[in-house]
Design a protein around this motif. Structure first.
Motif, PDB file in Angstrom:
ATOM      1  N   MET A   1     -11.510 -12.363   3.540  1.00  0.00           N
ATOM      2  CA  MET A   1     -11.281 -11.624   2.531  1.00  0.00           C
ATOM      3  C   MET A   1     -10.756 -12.214   1.175  1.00  0.00           C
ATOM      4  O   MET A   1      -9.711 -12.921   1.434  1.00  0.00           O
ATOM      5  CB  MET A   1     -10.489 -10.221   2.571  1.00  0.00           C
ATOM      6  N   LYS A   2     -11.136 -12.337   0.320  1.00  0.00           N
ATOM      7  CA  LYS A   2     -10.424 -12.914  -0.985  1.00  0.00           C
ATOM      8  C   LYS A   2      -9.518 -11.917  -1.335  1.00  0.00           C
ATOM      9  O   LYS A   2      -9.577 -10.738  -1.634  1.00  0.00           O
ATOM     10  CB  LYS A   2     -11.459 -12.901  -2.058  1.00  0.00           C
ATOM     11  N   THR A   3      -8.340 -12.425  -1.360  1.00  0.00           N
ATOM     12  CA  THR A   3      -7.066 -11.533  -1.286  1.00  0.00           C
ATOM     13  C   THR A   3      -6.660 -11.806  -2.768  1.00  0.00           C
ATOM     14  O   THR A   3      -6.331 -12.851  -3.224  1.00  0.00           O
ATOM     15  CB  THR A   3      -5.772 -11.917  -0.446  1.00  0.00           C
ATOM     16  N   THR A   4      -6.044 -10.618  -3.537  1.00  0.00           N
ATOM     17  CA  THR A   4      -5.666 -10.561  -4.557  1.00  0.00           C
ATOM     18  C   THR A   4      -3.940 -10.376  -4.934  1.00  0.00           C
ATOM     19  O   THR A   4      -3.629 -10.836  -5.718  1.00  0.00           O
ATOM     20  CB  THR A   4      -6.304  -9.555  -5.617  1.00  0.00           C
ATOM     21  N   SER A   5      -3.507 -10.056  -3.489  1.00  0.00           N
ATOM     22  CA  SER A   5      -2.156  -9.761  -3.551  1.00  0.00           C
ATOM     23  C   SER A   5      -1.875  -9.389  -2.159  1.00  0.00           C
ATOM     24  O   SER A   5      -2.798  -9.135  -1.570  1.00  0.00           O
ATOM     25  CB  SER A   5      -1.605  -8.938  -4.623  1.00  0.00           C
ATOM     26  N   HIS A   6      -0.650  -9.375  -1.773  1.00  0.00           N
ATOM     27  CA  HIS A   6       0.001  -8.830  -0.625  1.00  0.00           C
ATOM     28  C   HIS A   6       0.989  -8.067  -0.782  1.00  0.00           C
ATOM     29  O   HIS A   6       1.794  -7.831  -1.967  1.00  0.00           O
ATOM     30  CB  HIS A   6       0.388  -9.945   0.422  1.00  0.00           C
ATOM     31  N   PHE A   7       1.087  -6.730  -0.140  1.00  0.00           N
ATOM     32  CA  PHE A   7       2.208  -5.785  -0.135  1.00  0.00           C
ATOM     33  C   PHE A   7       3.047  -5.630   1.066  1.00  0.00           C
ATOM     34  O   PHE A   7       2.529  -5.879   2.134  1.00  0.00           O
ATOM     35  CB  PHE A   7       1.831  -4.437  -0.623  1.00  0.00           C
ATOM     36  N   ILE A   8       4.470  -5.016   0.753  1.00  0.00           N
ATOM     37  CA  ILE A   8       4.994  -4.707   2.181  1.00  0.00           C
ATOM     38  C   ILE A   8       5.259  -3.238   2.021  1.00  0.00           C
ATOM     39  O   ILE A   8       5.758  -3.037   0.848  1.00  0.00           O
ATOM     40  CB  ILE A   8       6.264  -5.691   2.019  1.00  0.00           C
ATOM     41  N   TRP A   9       4.625  -2.390   2.993  1.00  0.00           N
ATOM     42  CA  TRP A   9       4.927  -1.016   2.894  1.00  0.00           C
ATOM     43  C   TRP A   9       5.129  -0.513   3.988  1.00  0.00           C
ATOM     44  O   TRP A   9       4.729  -0.635   5.025  1.00  0.00           O
ATOM     45  CB  TRP A   9       3.740  -0.431   2.124  1.00  0.00           C
ATOM     46  N   ILE A  10       5.455   0.951   3.872  1.00  0.00           N
ATOM     47  CA  ILE A  10       5.783   2.033   4.862  1.00  0.00           C
ATOM     48  C   ILE A  10       4.253   2.558   5.071  1.00  0.00           C
ATOM     49  O   ILE A  10       3.999   3.381   4.038  1.00  0.00           O
ATOM     50  CB  ILE A  10       6.936   2.789   4.595  1.00  0.00           C
ATOM     51  N   ASP A  11       4.045   2.849   6.287  1.00  0.00           N
ATOM     52  CA  ASP A  11       2.711   3.442   6.760  1.00  0.00           C
ATOM     53  C   ASP A  11       3.072   5.042   6.564  1.00  0.00           C
ATOM     54  O   ASP A  11       3.819   5.152   7.333  1.00  0.00           O
ATOM     55  CB  ASP A  11       2.093   3.074   7.997  1.00  0.00           C
ATOM     56  N   LEU A  12       1.996   5.750   6.091  1.00  0.00           N
ATOM     57  CA  LEU A  12       2.131   7.237   6.009  1.00  0.00           C
ATOM     58  C   LEU A  12       0.979   7.622   6.816  1.00  0.00           C
ATOM     59  O   LEU A  12      -0.032   7.304   6.991  1.00  0.00           O
ATOM     60  CB  LEU A  12       2.346   7.621   4.676  1.00  0.00           C
ATOM     61  N   SER A  38      -9.795   6.564 -10.309  1.00  0.00           N
ATOM     62  CA  SER A  38      -9.800   5.612  -9.209  1.00  0.00           C
ATOM     63  C   SER A  38      -8.839   6.033  -7.998  1.00  0.00           C
ATOM     64  O   SER A  38      -7.584   6.281  -8.278  1.00  0.00           O
ATOM     65  CB  SER A  38      -9.546   4.089  -9.561  1.00  0.00           C
ATOM     66  N   PHE A  39      -9.172   6.636  -7.013  1.00  0.00           N
ATOM     67  CA  PHE A  39      -8.325   7.165  -6.018  1.00  0.00           C
ATOM     68  C   PHE A  39      -7.581   5.681  -5.051  1.00  0.00           C
ATOM     69  O   PHE A  39      -8.170   4.791  -5.098  1.00  0.00           O
ATOM     70  CB  PHE A  39      -9.104   7.775  -4.602  1.00  0.00           C
ATOM     71  N   GLN A  40      -6.391   5.959  -4.785  1.00  0.00           N
ATOM     72  CA  GLN A  40      -5.806   5.031  -3.940  1.00  0.00           C
ATOM     73  C   GLN A  40      -6.665   4.976  -2.475  1.00  0.00           C
ATOM     74  O   GLN A  40      -7.158   6.306  -2.182  1.00  0.00           O
ATOM     75  CB  GLN A  40      -4.558   5.419  -3.368  1.00  0.00           C
ATOM     76  N   ASN A  41      -6.728   4.065  -1.770  1.00  0.00           N
ATOM     77  CA  ASN A  41      -7.568   4.179  -0.538  1.00  0.00           C
ATOM     78  C   ASN A  41      -6.852   5.415   0.563  1.00  0.00           C
ATOM     79  O   ASN A  41      -5.840   5.186   0.756  1.00  0.00           O
ATOM     80  CB  ASN A  41      -7.542   2.727  -0.036  1.00  0.00           C
ATOM     81  N   SER A 178      -7.904  -5.809  -4.906  1.00  0.00           N
ATOM     82  CA  SER A 178      -7.662  -4.773  -5.749  1.00  0.00           C
ATOM     83  C   SER A 178      -9.062  -4.964  -6.795  1.00  0.00           C
ATOM     84  O   SER A 178      -9.077  -4.027  -7.722  1.00  0.00           O
ATOM     85  CB  SER A 178      -6.295  -4.730  -6.802  1.00  0.00           C
ATOM     86  N   LYS A 179      -9.863  -5.697  -6.848  1.00  0.00           N
ATOM     87  CA  LYS A 179     -11.107  -5.835  -7.657  1.00  0.00           C
ATOM     88  C   LYS A 179     -12.162  -5.105  -6.870  1.00  0.00           C
ATOM     89  O   LYS A 179     -12.971  -4.335  -7.744  1.00  0.00           O
ATOM     90  CB  LYS A 179     -11.454  -7.306  -7.497  1.00  0.00           C
ATOM     91  N   GLN A 185      -7.579  -2.763   1.676  1.00  0.00           N
ATOM     92  CA  GLN A 185      -5.989  -2.935   1.997  1.00  0.00           C
ATOM     93  C   GLN A 185      -5.987  -3.105   3.610  1.00  0.00           C
ATOM     94  O   GLN A 185      -6.571  -2.208   4.191  1.00  0.00           O
ATOM     95  CB  GLN A 185      -5.318  -1.789   1.644  1.00  0.00           C
ATOM     96  N   ILE A 186      -5.862  -4.280   4.056  1.00  0.00           N
ATOM     97  CA  ILE A 186      -5.748  -4.586   5.173  1.00  0.00           C
ATOM     98  C   ILE A 186      -4.545  -5.133   6.044  1.00  0.00           C
ATOM     99  O   ILE A 186      -4.048  -6.006   5.294  1.00  0.00           O
ATOM    100  CB  ILE A 186      -6.961  -5.689   5.575  1.00  0.00           C
ATOM    101  N   LYS A 187      -4.091  -4.538   6.988  1.00  0.00           N
ATOM    102  CA  LYS A 187      -2.849  -4.712   7.788  1.00  0.00           C
ATOM    103  C   LYS A 187      -3.191  -6.250   8.231  1.00  0.00           C
ATOM    104  O   LYS A 187      -4.162  -6.515   8.823  1.00  0.00           O
ATOM    105  CB  LYS A 187      -2.809  -3.683   8.733  1.00  0.00           C
ATOM    106  N   ILE A 188      -1.896  -6.976   7.954  1.00  0.00           N
ATOM    107  CA  ILE A 188      -2.125  -8.447   8.585  1.00  0.00           C
ATOM    108  C   ILE A 188      -1.007  -8.631   9.565  1.00  0.00           C
ATOM    109  O   ILE A 188       0.214  -7.706   9.639  1.00  0.00           O
ATOM    110  CB  ILE A 188      -2.017  -9.569   7.520  1.00  0.00           C
TER     111      ILE A 188
END
Length: 188
Positions: A1-12, A38-41, A178-179, A185-188
């Protein structure tokens, strides 16, 4: 996947939050305004702690994964309300969900900020406010005509689940594109 950024987040827990997405989506579809938001995924609802660049060395990714595994997430996260903030770089509003928790979100974010210091990333320059993005409002004039109805849906749905813990007690690094509309959004 072409990645535009990475995030660190808490899963809900997306399952618990799914009716909020579904009911608002149904409303927007019924009123032909779905193209103005535009919805959040909905499959990756989260609280973002820190933003990282699109190209991260594998060693750094592994180091971050090890580092975040020590964070204590053993407290509940419950929805409390919703609100809006304006994102000038998008020239649009964001509708987000508020929560309450004893998890020290800001402390964790500050630890990242001090350790990884990604000040050049725009989202890391804002005052940190833990939130759950629901949707981006692409046309505020059209949205305003439907705002009260959407807020009524939110009030009802939040009231139905406000006493339920939505915390999955997991923290991950995600690769994001994000394009793509609604963001990949894929967990790595």
């Amino acid at each position: 996947m072409k990645t535009t950024s990475h995030f660190i987040w808490i899963d809900l827990n997306s399952y618990i939050l799914s009716n909020i997405f579904i009911k608002i989506y149904e409303y927007t579809k019924d009123h032909n305004i779905e193209n103005y938001i535009s919805f959040q995924n909905p499959l990756s609802t989260h609280i973002t702690l820190y933003y990282l660049e699109n190209d991260i060395d594998l060693n750094v990714k592994n180091q971050i994964k090890d580092f975040i595994s020590s964070f204590d997430l053993n407290n509940e996260i419950k929805l409390t309300w919703f609100d809006y903030f304006y994102r000038w770089e998008w020239n649009r509003f964001v509708l987000y969900l508020k929560s309450e928790s004893k998890i020290p979100f800001k402390d964790y974010r500050d630890i990242f900020h001090n350790k990884y210091n990604r000040n050049y990333i725009e989202d890391n320059k804002y005052n940190f406010f833990p939130h759950i993005t629901l949707l981006k409002i692409n046309n505020s004039e059209i949205f305003e005509n439907h705002r009260l109805n959407i807020e009524n849906i939110l009030n009802e749905e939040i009231d139905n689940i406000k006493n339920i813990d939505i915390n999955l007690r997991k923290i991950f690094v995600y690769a994001v594109n994000s394009k793509f509309k609604e963001e990949i959004q894929i967990k790595i």
